[in-house]
Each structure stands twice: as structure tokens, then as C-alpha cells.
Scaffold this motif. Structure first.
Motif, PDB file in Angstrom:
ATOM      1  N   VAL A 223      18.743-104.803 -20.801  1.00 21.68           N
ATOM      2  CA  VAL A 223      19.422-104.062 -21.868  1.00 21.68           C
ATOM      3  C   VAL A 223      20.349-104.984 -22.646  1.00 21.68           C
ATOM      4  N   ALA A 224      21.103-105.818 -21.923  1.00 19.58           N
ATOM      5  CA  ALA A 224      22.091-106.692 -22.569  1.00 19.58           C
ATOM      6  C   ALA A 224      21.448-107.720 -23.485  1.00 19.58           C
ATOM      7  N   HIS A 225      20.226-108.161 -23.160  1.00 21.45           N
ATOM      8  CA  HIS A 225      19.571-109.203 -23.946  1.00 21.45           C
ATOM      9  C   HIS A 225      18.630-108.653 -25.012  1.00 21.45           C
ATOM     10  N   SER A 226      18.429-107.359 -25.043  1.00 21.82           N
ATOM     11  CA  SER A 226      17.495-106.789 -26.011  1.00 21.82           C
ATOM     12  C   SER A 226      18.037-106.917 -27.438  1.00 21.82           C
ATOM     13  N   PRO A 227      17.361-107.654 -28.319  1.00 22.54           N
ATOM     14  CA  PRO A 227      17.830-107.740 -29.708  1.00 22.54           C
ATOM     15  C   PRO A 227      17.883-106.379 -30.387  1.00 22.54           C
ATOM     16  N   LEU A 228      16.945-105.491 -30.033  1.00 25.51           N
ATOM     17  CA  LEU A 228      16.931-104.166 -30.656  1.00 25.51           C
ATOM     18  C   LEU A 228      18.117-103.324 -30.204  1.00 25.51           C
ATOM     19  N   VAL A 229      18.468-103.407 -28.924  1.00 31.57           N
ATOM     20  CA  VAL A 229      19.653-102.689 -28.458  1.00 31.57           C
ATOM     21  C   VAL A 229      20.899-103.272 -29.107  1.00 31.57           C
ATOM     22  N   LYS A 230      20.985-104.588 -29.165  1.00 30.42           N
ATOM     23  CA  LYS A 230      22.183-105.239 -29.683  1.00 30.42           C
ATOM     24  C   LYS A 230      22.387-104.985 -31.170  1.00 30.42           C
ATOM     25  N   THR A 231      21.300-104.940 -31.929  1.00 29.93           N
ATOM     26  CA  THR A 231      21.440-104.645 -33.356  1.00 29.93           C
ATOM     27  C   THR A 231      21.767-103.172 -33.580  1.00 29.93           C
ATOM     28  N   ALA A 232      21.271-102.299 -32.720  1.00 32.37           N
ATOM     29  CA  ALA A 232      21.655-100.885 -32.818  1.00 32.37           C
ATOM     30  C   ALA A 232      23.149-100.720 -32.532  1.00 32.37           C
ATOM     31  N   LEU A 233      23.647-101.480 -31.567  1.00 27.56           N
ATOM     32  CA  LEU A 233      25.081-101.441 -31.269  1.00 27.56           C
ATOM     33  C   LEU A 233      25.893-101.883 -32.488  1.00 27.56           C
ATOM     34  N   PHE A 234      25.435-102.938 -33.150  1.00 27.53           N
ATOM     35  CA  PHE A 234      26.134-103.413 -34.342  1.00 27.53           C
ATOM     36  C   PHE A 234      26.151-102.356 -35.430  1.00 27.53           C
ATOM     37  N   ALA A 235      25.041-101.643 -35.571  1.00 22.92           N
ATOM     38  CA  ALA A 235      24.933-100.617 -36.617  1.00 22.92           C
ATOM     39  C   ALA A 235      25.581 -99.297 -36.213  1.00 22.92           C
ATOM     40  N   SER A 236      26.113 -99.239 -34.970  1.00 26.59           N
ATOM     41  CA  SER A 236      26.647 -97.973 -34.429  1.00 26.59           C
ATOM     42  C   SER A 236      25.589 -96.875 -34.484  1.00 26.59           C
ATOM     43  N   ASP A 237      24.346 -97.279 -34.230  1.00 29.73           N
ATOM     44  CA  ASP A 237      23.212 -96.370 -34.304  1.00 29.73           C
ATOM     45  C   ASP A 237      22.841 -95.911 -32.889  1.00 29.73           C
ATOM     46  N   PRO A 238      22.980 -94.634 -32.553  1.00 29.13           N
ATOM     47  CA  PRO A 238      22.663 -94.155 -31.207  1.00 29.13           C
ATOM     48  C   PRO A 238      21.155 -94.050 -30.983  1.00 29.13           C
ATOM     49  N   ASN A 239      20.472 -95.173 -31.138  1.00 25.62           N
ATOM     50  CA  ASN A 239      19.018 -95.211 -30.983  1.00 25.62           C
ATOM     51  C   ASN A 239      18.720 -95.387 -29.496  1.00 25.62           C
ATOM     52  N   TRP A 240      18.811 -94.294 -28.748  1.00 29.18           N
ATOM     53  CA  TRP A 240      18.733 -94.363 -27.299  1.00 29.18           C
ATOM     54  C   TRP A 240      17.355 -94.786 -26.799  1.00 29.18           C
ATOM     55  N   GLY A 241      16.354 -94.659 -27.633  1.00 30.76           N
ATOM     56  CA  GLY A 241      15.021 -95.081 -27.242  1.00 30.76           C
ATOM     57  C   GLY A 241      14.937 -96.572 -26.958  1.00 30.76           C
ATOM     58  N   ARG A 242      15.755 -97.365 -27.633  1.00 28.67           N
ATOM     59  CA  ARG A 242      15.754 -98.806 -27.402  1.00 28.67           C
ATOM     60  C   ARG A 242      16.299 -99.138 -26.012  1.00 28.67           C
ATOM     61  N   ILE A 243      17.319 -98.398 -25.590  1.00 25.92           N
ATOM     62  CA  ILE A 243      17.868 -98.601 -24.243  1.00 25.92           C
ATOM     63  C   ILE A 243      16.838 -98.187 -23.211  1.00 25.92           C
TER      64      ILE A 243
END
Length: 405
Positions: A302-322
Motif C-alpha cells: 500500500v505504501a509503495h503504490s503510486p496510485l494510492v500515493k497520488t490519490a492521497l495527494f489529491a485527497s481522493d477517497p479512491n478506496w479501490g486502489r488500497i
């Protein structure tokens, strides 16, 4: 850019340990970029280093010198990593050590070198060596803050922590500094850390305590998944307090171990909070795993996922990436119907899918915070592990694209 206020506590001097900072102009003229640390006779020193096989010349020399003698001096330069420089780089690091040794009147193997900065460029010894006397002239037990600034590279602020505790009427001090903002991944991440205490600790026990604490702190942080060539974390016990920490005195051993863990964790988390371009400080906790290995494997996925990390930056609750990152973490026979994923105090996944009652607005409220906790409950056992990371922002790309400019 950094997360949190970044205010530093009072940095208590450690008797028997002095620091001096000066400018050698390694990369930038006038910048404070050279630090010498003097260790009192009779002290013990332990170190843990990068696990990158292409480790820098200073790391190679530190490991070699530590096998021969307890060090009397540490010397740190920023602006140049002296990594990927072959035999010439190794000799350059030795030359810097020799300059310190001659000025101090000690043996060459009593000096440990450290470098941080750009990889693959020749170390400018012609600028570093003439600056050594000025660093010696600056040596003081109160030199922690100057040194904390002196060891930084792309950091936006110094990182330091200090605490004291009373043991049977004697005050024991631990103070430390660290640097790092990018190329940070577990297994000693581009980071340097120096912690000193006035407790007395036998060398083998000191090494054991440092290795254990580093594994729980510095080896639990990641910013971008890159393990540096130069990572070093040092622990020095001067013994000046007269109080000896041993395993037979369980009360003192536990109290000191807890204090060391707190100092190390503060220094490690300060690196994450100052991650290059970071806007979020993210805690990822994996609970009820069958063992520590699968808990860490899941957390790092989870910590290394670029998709999770960019969602965090965008404050986007895209839980599917997690959810996807947990799924590809490599946990054998994972029962996806049994796991739960929480975003802060909001359950986002249960029974193999979106949690009943979850709303986008609830997820958005959590993702908009600076400090975010992701809890992943595997329901497979009783092991728990935690790692700390950041988001991945546009500024991270800009900082690293322009790093050598």
C-alpha cells in the motif's frame, strides 16, 4: 513543503560528545556543509548501514573501521555522496579521514566518514580537507542544531529530538539528529542519523539495541521506495553519566530502550513528514496478520503504490486502489471476505467489498487531513506491524527532476 509544524524541542547536550559545523563549499559556496563530531575516550559506538549492494565509499570505510577500533571522530559532508566513484572515491574518503586524524592526533581507523548528496561525482577533497580545522574550532556540546542543519540536503528543515529521564537520582540524556527527504525506503533509507547518550553501554549490547530499535523505526519508513547508497545510523554511548545499562538491570534496560525507541521514532517520522513534496503523513497499520512478514508485505504494498500515493495527494477517497494493493501484496491464501480496511475512523471495505454504510463524503473528510491512518485488518492471526509514508505530489517530481540543476 513538509507536514506538521516542525518545531524542535530543547536539544540537551550530551556530556562526552561534541559537534562542530562549518562551510567547505562542497556544492554551494558558503553553505554549512561539513560536520565533525568528537567522541570522548572510553565511549562505545554502534552503527547500522544501507543494504544497497552498491554502497558508497564512506559506508564501506565505516564498516571496516568499526571492526578495528572504537571511533574518536565522525566527519560528515553534504552536497556529494561519494557513491559510484570506485577506488578513487574510496581513497578520497580515506584522505578526508586522514585529514581529521592528523589534526586530532588519532589513528586513521578512529575516524568514520559519511557523505550525502549527488551520486557519481568526485568528492571535492580539495575543498573539504582545508575546512576541517574550522569544524574543530566550532566543536561544542551545544552544537546539535547547527549540525542538524549542516547534514541536510533536499530537506526543508532540520530534524532533531532530545529527551532526559531520571534513574535513581541521575539524569540520563539522549539527543539525536537525522536527515533525509527523498530516496527513502526501509532497510536504512538517503538518510543519516546520529544519536548520543551519556549512559554507559557495552559495545555488543549497544549494537544489539541499535539494530532492534532501527528495525522498528527507520526501517519502517518509506517515501518513494528507493534505498540509498549512503544510509547510516549511529548510536554513541559516552558513559559520562556513570550509569551503566545492562540486561541484568531489567528496570533500567527497559526504560532506556523505551527512551531510545522514542528518539529514533521521532527522528524517523520527521524524515517522512519532510518527504520531498509531501503534503500528507500516512500511517499504515496491518493488524491480525498471521506473522510479521505478511503484515509488513501488505503495509509496504500500500505504501509503495503510486496510485494510492497520488490519490492521497489529491485527497481522493479512491478506496479501490488500497484494496487492489492489499490484493497483490502476496499474502498466501488471503480470505478477501474476512478482511476489513479502515480510513481513519471510517470502515471502507468489509465482506469482500465496499463497507455497508460507507459514504464518499466520510472518506473525503479523512483524506483531506494532513495526518491519515489506514488500518488493514486481515483476521488471520495476532501480529501487527506499522509503517509510515507520504503521498506522491507534483513537487516530488519537480524536486527530483531538478536535483542536479
Amino acid at each position: 513543503m513538509a507536514v506538521g509544524p516542525g518545531t524542535l524541542p530543547t536539544l540537551h547536550p550530551v556530556a562526552g560528545f561534541r559537534l562542530g559545523t562549518t562551510s567547505a563549499g562542497v556544492k554551494t559556496p558558503g553553505r554549512q556543509d561539513l560536520v565533525v563530531m568528537k567522541i570522548a575516550p572510553g565511549a562505545t559506538t554502534a552503527g547500522v548501514f544501507t543494504q544497497n549492494q552498491f554502497c558508497a565509499a564512506p559506508v564501506q570505510i565505516c564498516k571496516s573501521h568499526l571492526k578495528k577500533a572504537m571511533p574518536s571522530f565522525l566527519v560528515v559532508n553534504t552536497g556529494n555522496a561519494n557513491a559510484g566513484t570506485g577506488k578513487e572515491g574510496y581513497q578520497d574518503a580515506l584522505d578526508v579521514c586522514q585529514s581529521v586524524a592528523e589534526h586530532a592526533g588519532v589513528a586513521l581507523d578512529q575516524v568514520l566518514p559519511y557523505s550525502t548528496g549527488v551520486i557519481g561525482e568526485k568528492l571535492p577533497t580539495e575543498r573539504i580537507m582545508p575546512a576541517v580545522p574550522a569544524a574543530f574550532n566550532a566543536l561544542t556540546e551545544d552544537g546539535w542544531l547547527d549540525a542538524a542543519n549542516g547534514i541536510t540536503t533536499t530537506d526543508t528543515r532540520p530534524k532533531a529530538f532530545s529527551l532526559q529521564f531520571d534513574y535513581r537520582g541521575v539524569l540520563i540524556t539522549l539527543t539525536g539528529i537525522s536527515k533525509g527527504a527523498g530516496m527513502i525506503k526501509p532497510n536504512m533509507a538517503t538518510m543519516l542519523a546520529y544519536v548520543a547518550t551519556d549512559a554507559k553501554i557495552e559495545a555488543q549490547l549497544l549494537q544489539s539495541m541499535l539494530s532492534r530499535s532501527a528495525d522498528l523505526t527507520f526501517n519502517r519508513v518509506t517515501i518513494d521506495g528507493d534505498t540509498s547508497t549512503n544510509d547510516s545510523c549511529m548510536l554513541i554511548a559516552t558513559g559520562a553519566s556513570g550509569v551503566e545499562v545492562t540486561e541484568t538491570d531489567s528496570e533500567l534496560f527497559e526504560e532506556f530502550s523505551n527512551a531510545l525507541d522514542k528518539v529514533m521514532l521521532e527522528l524517523a517520522q520527521a524524515i517522512v513528514r519532510d518527504g520531498e513534496g509531501a503534503t500528507k503523513f500516512v500511517t499504515i497499520s496491518v493488524e491480525q496478520a498471521a506473522n510479521s512478514a505478511e503484515a509488513l508485505k501488505t503495509a509496504y504494498a500500500v505504501a509503495h503504490s503510486p496510485l494510492v500515493k497520488t490519490a492521497l495527494f489529491a485527497s481522493d477517497p479512491n478506496w479501490g486502489r488500497i484494496l487492489a494493493a492489499v490484493g497483490y501484496a502476496g499474502v498466501d491464501n488471503l480470505d478477501v471476505d474476512a478482511l476489513q480496511i479502515w480510513l481513519g475512523d471510517t470502515c471502507i471495505v468489509e465482506n469482500g467489498g465496499r463497507a455497508q454504510g460507507y459514504t464518499e463524503s466520510a472518506g473525503q473528510a479523512v483524506m483531506s487531513r494532513e495526518d491519515i491512518t489506514i488500518r488493514i485488518i486481515l483476521n488471520r492471526g495476532n501480529k501487527q506491524e506499522t509503517v509510515w509514508t507520504t503521498d506522491l505530489s507534483k513537487d516530488y517530481v519537480s524536486i527530483n527532476a531538478d536535483y542536479r540543476s
